[in-house]
Scaffold this motif. Structure first.
Motif, mmCIF file in Angstrom:
data_model
loop_
_atom_site.group_PDB
_atom_site.id
_atom_site.type_symbol
_atom_site.label_atom_id
_atom_site.label_comp_id
_atom_site.label_asym_id
_atom_site.label_seq_id
_atom_site.Cartn_x
_atom_site.Cartn_y
_atom_site.Cartn_z
ATOM 1 N N ALA A 1 8.404 0.393 0.276
ATOM 2 C CA ALA A 1 7.664 -0.859 0.333
ATOM 3 C C ALA A 1 8.346 -1.936 -0.510
ATOM 4 O O ALA A 1 8.395 -3.105 -0.122
ATOM 5 N N THR A 2 8.907 -1.513 -1.641
ATOM 6 C CA THR A 2 9.604 -2.481 -2.496
ATOM 7 C C THR A 2 10.853 -3.004 -1.810
ATOM 8 O O THR A 2 11.132 -4.207 -1.831
ATOM 9 N N ARG A 3 11.630 -2.074 -1.202
ATOM 10 C CA ARG A 3 12.833 -2.499 -0.496
ATOM 11 C C ARG A 3 12.485 -3.394 0.685
ATOM 12 O O ARG A 3 13.166 -4.393 0.948
ATOM 13 N N ARG A 4 11.417 -3.039 1.421
ATOM 14 C CA ARG A 4 10.998 -3.859 2.564
ATOM 15 C C ARG A 4 10.602 -5.255 2.111
ATOM 16 O O ARG A 4 10.965 -6.256 2.740
ATOM 17 N N SER A 5 9.866 -5.330 0.995
ATOM 18 C CA SER A 5 9.442 -6.637 0.482
ATOM 19 C C SER A 5 10.641 -7.461 0.038
ATOM 20 O O SER A 5 10.695 -8.681 0.289
ATOM 21 N N ARG A 6 11.633 -6.813 -0.560
ATOM 22 C CA ARG A 6 12.820 -7.527 -1.011
ATOM 23 C C ARG A 6 13.613 -8.065 0.182
ATOM 24 O O ARG A 6 14.055 -9.205 0.183
ATOM 25 N N TRP A 7 13.779 -7.218 1.217
ATOM 26 C CA TRP A 7 14.502 -7.653 2.410
ATOM 27 C C TRP A 7 13.760 -8.783 3.115
ATOM 28 O O TRP A 7 14.367 -9.746 3.591
ATOM 29 N N LEU A 8 12.442 -8.655 3.193
ATOM 30 C CA LEU A 8 11.656 -9.680 3.879
ATOM 31 C C LEU A 8 11.773 -11.022 3.161
ATOM 32 O O LEU A 8 11.914 -12.074 3.798
ATOM 33 N N SER B 1 14.260 -16.438 3.198
ATOM 34 C CA SER B 1 15.103 -17.472 2.589
ATOM 35 C C SER B 1 16.206 -17.903 3.549
ATOM 36 O O SER B 1 16.447 -19.109 3.750
ATOM 37 N N TRP B 2 16.914 -16.918 4.153
ATOM 38 C CA TRP B 2 17.955 -17.258 5.119
ATOM 39 C C TRP B 2 17.378 -18.026 6.302
ATOM 40 O O TRP B 2 18.004 -18.966 6.811
ATOM 41 N N HIS B 3 16.179 -17.624 6.729
ATOM 42 C CA HIS B 3 15.578 -18.213 7.920
ATOM 43 C C HIS B 3 15.217 -19.676 7.689
ATOM 44 O O HIS B 3 15.542 -20.544 8.517
ATOM 45 N N LEU C 1 10.527 -6.391 11.066
ATOM 46 C CA LEU C 1 9.754 -5.923 9.918
ATOM 47 C C LEU C 1 8.254 -6.095 10.131
ATOM 48 O O LEU C 1 7.458 -5.334 9.583
ATOM 49 N N HIS C 2 7.868 -7.084 10.930
ATOM 50 C CA HIS C 2 6.439 -7.309 11.187
ATOM 51 C C HIS C 2 5.945 -6.567 12.427
ATOM 52 O O HIS C 2 4.737 -6.556 12.687
#
Length: 224
Positions: A22-29, A34-36, A196-197
């Motif tokens: 969940a932490t990794r997913r939140s970091r990637w999201l 930001s990129w988006h 991710l969603h």
């Protein structure tokens, strides 16, 4: 502390990997968001321009345009004509003399770029294409008479040519390439955000699939 029946671990130890995921997913999201938004901010005006000119290009035959032409006719001074004749005897592709280009600017307000012209025994011809119009300069090497004509097809034609990169120069071609890269970042980051969603939104992939299948079907069924 009670152990998990399947793993032999305590409940807190068994849930630790889930917390890490969940932490990794939140970091990637967060990174993807930001990129988006950065890429969308960079692409915003360009995407609006290209979308609007896509419509005008698709209906170019239905949009009336009244080209406006402006001509300038004159006589070169003897010194400038001599410089032109000297180059005409030596070159088949060379720019106009710098002194002649300066004379055209100061006396006729004609800004002629330093581009190769077409030289022959009788005349010099310089094509000056531009977005949304056209222009040319012709010089008679015998009499020294010159004629300059510029055609303006309007703002719609100008932006349509920007869309196509027609007669826009190196800087605009580089802009289109960088703009395309930013659009790729915007689209790919959006796709990864959708991925991710997608766990909690099952309608995502059917909608994405529709966006891919619909143009393919139109191309197969209606484009010949």
């Amino acid at each position: 502390m009670p152990l998990s029946a399947k793993t032999g671990q305590s409940p807190s130890a068994a849930s630790a990997p889930t917390i890490d995921q969940a932490t990794r997913r939140s970091r990637w999201l967060k990174q993807l968001h930001s990129w988006h938004w950065i890429s969308s901010a960079i692409c915003l005006v360009g995407m609006l321009l290209f979308a609007l000119t896509g419509i005008t290009l698709n209906h170019a035959g239905e949009i009336e345009a009244a080209p406006q032409r402006h001509s300038v006719v004159g006589q070169l001074p003897a010194a400038e004509l001599a410089a032109v004749v000297q180059i005409a005897d030596q070159a088949q592709a060379a720019p106009l003399p710098a002194s002649l280009r300066q004379w055209l600017v100061t006396t006729r307000a004609l800004a002629v770029p330093d581009l190769p012209a077409e030289w022959s025994a009788d005349e010099v011809y310089l094509a000056l294409p531009r977005p949304g119009g056209d222009a040319w300069l012709r010089i008679d090497t015998g009499s020294g008479e010159f004629e300059y004509e510029v055609t303006d097809r309007g703002w719609i034609s100008y932006f349509n040519d920007l869309h196509k990169g027609r007669h826009t120069g190196t800087a605009w071609r580089w802009f289109i390439d960088l703009f395309a890269v930013a659009c790729l970042v915007f689209s790919i980051s959006g796709l990864l955000i959708l991925k991710l969603h997608a766990v909690h939104r099952p309608a995502i992939w059917p909608v994405v699939g529709l966006g891919a299948v619909l143009p393919a079907l139109l191309a197969i069924l209606f484009i010949h």
